[in-house]
Design a protein around this motif. Structure first.
Motif, PDB file in Angstrom:
ATOM      1  N   LYS A 236     -13.376 -69.867  59.909  1.00 30.94           N
ATOM      2  CA  LYS A 236     -12.845 -69.969  58.550  1.00 30.94           C
ATOM      3  C   LYS A 236     -11.803 -68.893  58.250  1.00 30.94           C
ATOM      4  N   GLY A 237     -11.580 -68.004  59.195  1.00 35.41           N
ATOM      5  CA  GLY A 237     -10.567 -66.975  59.010  1.00 35.41           C
ATOM      6  C   GLY A 237     -11.018 -65.783  58.193  1.00 35.41           C
ATOM      7  N   ILE A 238     -12.328 -65.561  58.125  1.00 34.65           N
ATOM      8  CA  ILE A 238     -12.834 -64.401  57.392  1.00 34.65           C
ATOM      9  C   ILE A 238     -12.549 -63.148  58.202  1.00 34.65           C
ATOM     10  N   VAL A 239     -11.770 -62.256  57.642  1.00 38.64           N
ATOM     11  CA  VAL A 239     -11.294 -61.073  58.345  1.00 38.64           C
ATOM     12  C   VAL A 239     -12.448 -60.110  58.610  1.00 38.64           C
ATOM     13  N   PRO A 240     -12.625 -59.663  59.847  1.00 42.42           N
ATOM     14  CA  PRO A 240     -13.661 -58.671  60.137  1.00 42.42           C
ATOM     15  C   PRO A 240     -13.242 -57.298  59.619  1.00 42.42           C
ATOM     16  N   THR A 241     -13.969 -56.785  58.638  1.00 41.75           N
ATOM     17  CA  THR A 241     -13.611 -55.494  58.048  1.00 41.75           C
ATOM     18  C   THR A 241     -14.806 -54.890  57.336  1.00 41.75           C
ATOM     19  N   THR A 248     -19.266 -57.829  47.920  1.00 43.84           N
ATOM     20  CA  THR A 248     -18.061 -58.653  47.800  1.00 43.84           C
ATOM     21  C   THR A 248     -17.823 -59.451  49.073  1.00 43.84           C
ATOM     22  N   PHE A 249     -18.031 -58.799  50.222  1.00 47.87           N
ATOM     23  CA  PHE A 249     -17.800 -59.456  51.503  1.00 47.87           C
ATOM     24  C   PHE A 249     -18.700 -60.672  51.667  1.00 47.87           C
ATOM     25  N   TRP A 250     -20.001 -60.496  51.415  1.00 47.04           N
ATOM     26  CA  TRP A 250     -20.932 -61.606  51.639  1.00 47.04           C
ATOM     27  C   TRP A 250     -20.821 -62.669  50.560  1.00 47.04           C
ATOM     28  N   ALA A 251     -20.381 -62.301  49.359  1.00 42.84           N
ATOM     29  CA  ALA A 251     -20.103 -63.315  48.330  1.00 42.84           C
ATOM     30  C   ALA A 251     -18.953 -64.205  48.786  1.00 42.84           C
ATOM     31  N   MET A 252     -17.955 -63.599  49.408  1.00 42.70           N
ATOM     32  CA  MET A 252     -16.830 -64.356  49.951  1.00 42.70           C
ATOM     33  C   MET A 252     -17.293 -65.293  51.061  1.00 42.70           C
ATOM     34  N   VAL A 253     -18.205 -64.792  51.908  1.00 39.66           N
ATOM     35  CA  VAL A 253     -18.739 -65.621  52.993  1.00 39.66           C
ATOM     36  C   VAL A 253     -19.503 -66.814  52.426  1.00 39.66           C
ATOM     37  N   ARG A 254     -20.347 -66.575  51.416  1.00 45.44           N
ATOM     38  CA  ARG A 254     -21.138 -67.666  50.826  1.00 45.44           C
ATOM     39  C   ARG A 254     -20.245 -68.715  50.185  1.00 45.44           C
ATOM     40  N   LYS A 255     -19.117 -68.281  49.643  1.00 45.63           N
ATOM     41  CA  LYS A 255     -18.189 -69.236  49.032  1.00 45.63           C
ATOM     42  C   LYS A 255     -17.566 -70.133  50.103  1.00 45.63           C
ATOM     43  N   GLU A 256     -17.227 -69.547  51.240  1.00 44.44           N
ATOM     44  CA  GLU A 256     -16.593 -70.302  52.316  1.00 44.44           C
ATOM     45  C   GLU A 256     -17.601 -71.109  53.136  1.00 44.44           C
ATOM     46  N   ILE A 257     -18.810 -70.553  53.272  1.00 39.87           N
ATOM     47  CA  ILE A 257     -19.815 -71.188  54.126  1.00 39.87           C
ATOM     48  C   ILE A 257     -21.132 -71.256  53.357  1.00 39.87           C
TER      49      ILE A 257
END
Length: 270
Positions: A236-241, A248-257
């Motif tokens: 999905k192109g989630i940048v490793p950082t 915030t990072f995992w909220a973004m992940v849950r939105k995409e996946i």
């Protein structure tokens, strides 16, 4: 008075070294480092340590575990049969850094039983936002017979970043919060996603060690179980950082996946 800087290769420890030399002179400062295999310590961290030492005009003093050149954290833990035992310290940190550190102190600044040396200060890079770590470290070192100081928390500061003296901090800070080993065994899922994306050989070795030891590096999750989700995240192109806060990072992940689809095969494989 000798000021022994715990010179890890991170930015904070470098600032401590500079502050110490500016305050007490280089002849009274020791840069104490524990060398780590190039397989897991980024070469730019080694570059940074040496440039700081050259700037200060001090040779780095090493307190290394025997066989450090090839004994990475994973291999140390594999050899010992665990990542940590009970509430004890992480076995990689204890054997690669803590144990050699205490041995070096005893050999060079011995303590008589029940006494405290007043001619030595151990310097740590904790800042004023880390009061719990400061208090804990003071207690640990007093029990060993040594006193600590924390320049970034309590001294009048003369420098805020190494770029002020023309030395770029390690490039690992572009993605990571710290200058730790690649695949740090004390890190969580977010940093292990970086390992999955950036260091696939290390990821595979970590999975193998988990299987051989029978315990997971991350509490409650084996890397093999996380791999399908990480594959979808990468697809999905989630940048490793680590530069994004975990929430915030995992909220973004849950939105995409969405959770119900995280273990499905990644579309990239179809």
């Amino acid at each position: 008075m000798k000021y022994i800087v715990c010179f890890s290769g991170g930015h904070s420890s470098a600032l401590c070294a500079i502050e110490c030399v500016r305050k007490v002179g280089k002849e009274n400062v020791v840069l104490l480092n524990h060398n780590i295999s190039e397989e897991v310590e980024d070469k730019d961290i080694k570059r940074f340590k040496q440039e700081i030492a050259d700037y200060l005009g001090i040779k780095i003093t090493y307190a290394n575990m025997e066989g450090w050149e090839y004994k990475t954290p994973l291999r140390v833990c594999k050899e010992l049969g665990g990542f940590k035992f009970g509430n004890g310290p992480a076995l990689c940190t204890y054997n690669l850094k803590t144990k050699p550190f205490y041995k070096w102190l005893r050999d060079n600044f011995p303590i008589e039983k029940g006494s405290i040396r007043d001619d030595v200060r151990i310097i740590y890079g904790f800042d004023k936002n880390e009061p719990s770590r400061i208090q804990r470290r003071i207690g640990v070192m007093i029990n060993q017979g040594y006193k600590c100081e924390f320049p970034l928390a309590f001294w009048d500061r003369t420098i805020t970043c190494t770029e002020e003296i023309g030395i770029a901090r390690p490039n690992t800070y572009k993605l990571f919060k710290h200058a730790n080993c690649k695949g740090c065994l004390k890190s969580g899922k977010q940093q292990w996603y970086l390992t999955y994306c950036l260091y696939p050989e290390l990821w595979e070795e970590a999975k193998q060690v988990e299987n051989e030891i029978g315990y997971s590096i991350i509490k409650g999750s084996f890397l093999e179980e996380l791999e399908p989700k990480f594959a979808r995240m990468k697809c999905k192109g989630i940048v490793p950082t680590e530069k994004i806060k975990p929430q915030t990072f995992w909220a973004m992940v849950r939105k995409e996946i969405p959770d119900k689809s995280e273990n499905l095969p990644c579309e990239c494989a179809l």
